[in-house]
Write a protein that holds these residues in place. Structure first.
Motif, PDB file in Angstrom:
ATOM      1  N   MET A   1       0.843  -1.188   0.000  1.00 46.28           N
ATOM      2  CA  MET A   1       0.000   0.000   0.000  1.00 46.28           C
ATOM      3  C   MET A   1       0.885   1.247   0.000  1.00 46.28           C
ATOM      4  N   GLU A   2       0.679   2.140  -0.963  1.00 48.95           N
ATOM      5  CA  GLU A   2       1.479   3.359  -1.040  1.00 48.95           C
ATOM      6  C   GLU A   2       1.089   4.322   0.070  1.00 48.95           C
ATOM      7  N   LYS A   3       2.003   5.286   0.326  1.00 52.59           N
ATOM      8  CA  LYS A   3       1.801   6.185   1.462  1.00 52.59           C
ATOM      9  C   LYS A   3       0.481   6.946   1.367  1.00 52.59           C
ATOM     10  N   LYS A   4       0.145   7.441   0.185  1.00 56.00           N
ATOM     11  CA  LYS A   4      -1.089   8.217   0.023  1.00 56.00           C
ATOM     12  C   LYS A   4      -2.305   7.370   0.369  1.00 56.00           C
ATOM     13  N   GLU A   5      -2.310   6.125  -0.126  1.00 57.92           N
ATOM     14  CA  GLU A   5      -3.425   5.222   0.167  1.00 57.92           C
ATOM     15  C   GLU A   5      -3.425   4.849   1.644  1.00 57.92           C
ATOM     16  N   LEU A   6      -2.222   4.634   2.206  1.00 56.26           N
ATOM     17  CA  LEU A   6      -2.097   4.282   3.623  1.00 56.26           C
ATOM     18  C   LEU A   6      -2.653   5.384   4.509  1.00 56.26           C
ATOM     19  N   ASP A   7      -2.318   6.640   4.179  1.00 53.84           N
ATOM     20  CA  ASP A   7      -2.838   7.777   4.955  1.00 53.84           C
ATOM     21  C   ASP A   7      -4.358   7.855   4.845  1.00 53.84           C
ATOM     22  N   SER A   8      -4.892   7.602   3.659  1.00 59.22           N
ATOM     23  CA  SER A   8      -6.335   7.637   3.452  1.00 59.22           C
ATOM     24  C   SER A   8      -7.032   6.555   4.279  1.00 59.22           C
ATOM     25  N   VAL A   9      -6.453   5.357   4.283  1.00 59.56           N
ATOM     26  CA  VAL A   9      -7.017   4.247   5.066  1.00 59.56           C
ATOM     27  C   VAL A   9      -6.943   4.567   6.559  1.00 59.56           C
ATOM     28  N   ALA A  10      -5.806   5.123   6.990  1.00 62.28           N
ATOM     29  CA  ALA A  10      -5.633   5.472   8.406  1.00 62.28           C
ATOM     30  C   ALA A  10      -6.695   6.476   8.849  1.00 62.28           C
ATOM     31  N   GLN A  11      -6.929   7.491   8.029  1.00 60.24           N
ATOM     32  CA  GLN A  11      -7.936   8.492   8.369  1.00 60.24           C
ATOM     33  C   GLN A  11      -9.339   7.881   8.403  1.00 60.24           C
ATOM     34  N   ALA A  12      -9.594   6.938   7.498  1.00 58.82           N
ATOM     35  CA  ALA A  12     -10.903   6.267   7.484  1.00 58.82           C
ATOM     36  C   ALA A  12     -11.107   5.441   8.755  1.00 58.82           C
ATOM     37  N   ILE A  13     -10.040   4.799   9.230  1.00 54.30           N
ATOM     38  CA  ILE A  13     -10.111   4.033  10.478  1.00 54.30           C
ATOM     39  C   ILE A  13     -10.416   4.963  11.643  1.00 54.30           C
ATOM     40  N   VAL A  14      -9.722   6.103  11.678  1.00 57.16           N
ATOM     41  CA  VAL A  14      -9.942   7.082  12.745  1.00 57.16           C
ATOM     42  C   VAL A  14     -11.398   7.554  12.740  1.00 57.16           C
ATOM     43  N   GLN A  15     -11.920   7.901  11.555  1.00 60.38           N
ATOM     44  CA  GLN A  15     -13.298   8.380  11.455  1.00 60.38           C
ATOM     45  C   GLN A  15     -14.289   7.318  11.899  1.00 60.38           C
ATOM     46  N   PHE A  16     -14.005   6.064  11.555  1.00 63.30           N
ATOM     47  CA  PHE A  16     -14.894   4.972  11.956  1.00 63.30           C
ATOM     48  C   PHE A  16     -14.901   4.804  13.476  1.00 63.30           C
ATOM     49  N   ILE A  17     -13.722   4.792  14.090  1.00 62.12           N
ATOM     50  CA  ILE A  17     -13.650   4.634  15.554  1.00 62.12           C
ATOM     51  C   ILE A  17     -14.341   5.795  16.249  1.00 62.12           C
ATOM     52  N   ARG A  18     -14.112   7.014  15.752  1.00 67.55           N
ATOM     53  CA  ARG A  18     -14.698   8.195  16.382  1.00 67.55           C
ATOM     54  C   ARG A  18     -16.197   8.320  16.106  1.00 67.55           C
ATOM     55  N   GLY A  19     -16.704   7.507  15.176  1.00 69.22           N
ATOM     56  CA  GLY A  19     -18.129   7.560  14.876  1.00 69.22           C
ATOM     57  C   GLY A  19     -19.000   6.960  15.956  1.00 69.22           C
ATOM     58  N   ASP A  20     -18.413   6.201  16.875  1.00 65.29           N
ATOM     59  CA  ASP A  20     -19.190   5.643  17.980  1.00 65.29           C
ATOM     60  C   ASP A  20     -19.409   6.727  19.029  1.00 65.29           C
ATOM     61  N   PRO A  21     -20.642   6.888  19.538  1.00 61.88           N
ATOM     62  CA  PRO A  21     -20.904   7.945  20.540  1.00 61.88           C
ATOM     63  C   PRO A  21     -20.026   7.834  21.786  1.00 61.88           C
ATOM     64  N   LYS A  22     -19.557   6.639  22.106  1.00 63.32           N
ATOM     65  CA  LYS A  22     -18.705   6.467  23.298  1.00 63.32           C
ATOM     66  C   LYS A  22     -17.279   6.948  23.048  1.00 63.32           C
ATOM     67  N   ARG A  23     -16.917   7.180  21.774  1.00 62.58           N
ATOM     68  CA  ARG A  23     -15.574   7.600  21.355  1.00 62.58           C
ATOM     69  C   ARG A  23     -14.554   6.463  21.426  1.00 62.58           C
ATOM     70  N   TYR A  24     -15.008   5.265  21.624  1.00 66.27           N
ATOM     71  CA  TYR A  24     -14.129   4.098  21.548  1.00 66.27           C
ATOM     72  C   TYR A  24     -14.980   2.914  21.090  1.00 66.27           C
ATOM     73  N   ARG A  25     -14.322   1.880  20.589  1.00 63.77           N
ATOM     74  CA  ARG A  25     -15.019   0.670  20.142  1.00 63.77           C
ATOM     75  C   ARG A  25     -14.294  -0.557  20.681  1.00 63.77           C
ATOM     76  N   SER A  26     -15.053  -1.573  20.989  1.00 64.45           N
ATOM     77  CA  SER A  26     -14.425  -2.851  21.309  1.00 64.45           C
ATOM     78  C   SER A  26     -13.871  -3.448  20.016  1.00 64.45           C
ATOM     79  N   ILE A  27     -12.892  -4.323  20.147  1.00 59.98           N
ATOM     80  CA  ILE A  27     -12.337  -4.974  18.953  1.00 59.98           C
ATOM     81  C   ILE A  27     -13.431  -5.781  18.249  1.00 59.98           C
ATOM     82  N   THR A  28     -14.325  -6.405  19.034  1.00 52.51           N
ATOM     83  CA  THR A  28     -15.439  -7.160  18.438  1.00 52.51           C
ATOM     84  C   THR A  28     -16.328  -6.238  17.614  1.00 52.51           C
ATOM     85  N   ASN A  29     -16.651  -5.074  18.167  1.00 51.30           N
ATOM     86  CA  ASN A  29     -17.461  -4.089  17.455  1.00 51.30           C
ATOM     87  C   ASN A  29     -16.747  -3.635  16.188  1.00 51.30           C
TER      88      ASN A  29
END
Length: 240
Positions: A1-29
């Motif tokens: 995965m190239e750096k640009k794509e890696l950064d995009s994926v990383a930001q998507a992961i952050v947005q997904f985790i922060r999308g939970d009202p608790k501000r954290y997610r279990s690994i199962t979730n």
């Protein structure tokens, strides 16, 4: 995965985790609810082992610019892109006058870890303790914000600068003497000590005792005196 794509994926992961009202997610979730496109990009299955998921997250996360940490609590593990201090402050902001048991049910920390975090916040003057009298003359301790407090705005930049200084001074020893890194950064004492205590509580660093005989008085003064009046000499970086 190239750096640009890696950064995009990383930001998507952050947005997904922060999308939970608790501000954290279990690994199962995380495994169950991650968007299908993102799931394919990072190669996580719903039945993936927790340790495999953690390895993937750790390999992609956009450190050191965004804090990401796994919190084990009993048999379950949780991930957040907020620091424990920030999570605790945000919880008390949203739910004022909570007891420690009530706070504990809303955050992914073990009670002993939560106690340490609350002690740091009390020491820094960000929260206070009040005794509230209930019906039947029974009292309880509640935690309240002392004033309107925003999360630590300089945390990420200070942590990054401290880690950079540590890497420069470590020189293959596996540790840095605390007075060295204090002298290198030339920060205000409170700024340095508060960050060290926060990182220690969060498990990102280890502060150890060592032989003081070879140190000058100034070097002892520039080490770190903990809450038990034990002089900590060495800093070891254990987090990412």
């Amino acid at each position: 995965m190239e750096k640009k794509e890696l950064d995009s994926v990383a930001q998507a992961i952050v947005q997904f985790i922060r999308g939970d009202p608790k501000r954290y997610r279990s690994i199962t979730n995380f495994k169950s609810n991650i968007p299908s496109k993102l799931r394919k990009q990072i190669g996580i299955l719903k039945n993936s082992e927790d340790q495999d998921v953690i390895k993937i997250i750790n390999s992609i996360k956009p450190q050191p610019f965004i804090y990401t940490k796994i919190f084990p609590r009993g048999e379950r593990k949780y991930i957040s892109t907020y620091t424990p201090i920030e999570l605790c402050l945000q919880c008390i902001t949203e739910y004022p006058q909570l007891t420690i048991n009530q706070i504990s049910t809303k955050l992914p920390f073990k009670k002993e870890e939560l106690t340490q975090i609350l002690n740091v916040l009390i020491k820094e003057g960000k929260i206070g303790i009040e005794i509230e009298l209930k019906v039947g003359n029974r009292s309880k301790w509640v935690f309240k914000l002392k004033s309107e407090v925003t999360p630590i705005t300089n945390y990420n930049s200070d942590r990054t600068e401290l880690k950079r200084a540590y890497d420069n001074l470590e020189r293959g020893r596996g540790y840095v003497e605390i007075y060295e890194i204090r002298e290198h950064l030339k920060w205000e004492r409170d700024q340095f000590d508060n960050l060290l205590e926060t990182l220690w509580v969060q498990g990102d660093i280890v502060l150890q005792t060592s032989n003081q005989e070879s140190l000058t008085q100034k070097q002892r003064d520039d080490s770190f005196l903990d809450r038990e009046n034990t002089l900590r000499i060495l800093l070891l970086w254990s987090g990412m």
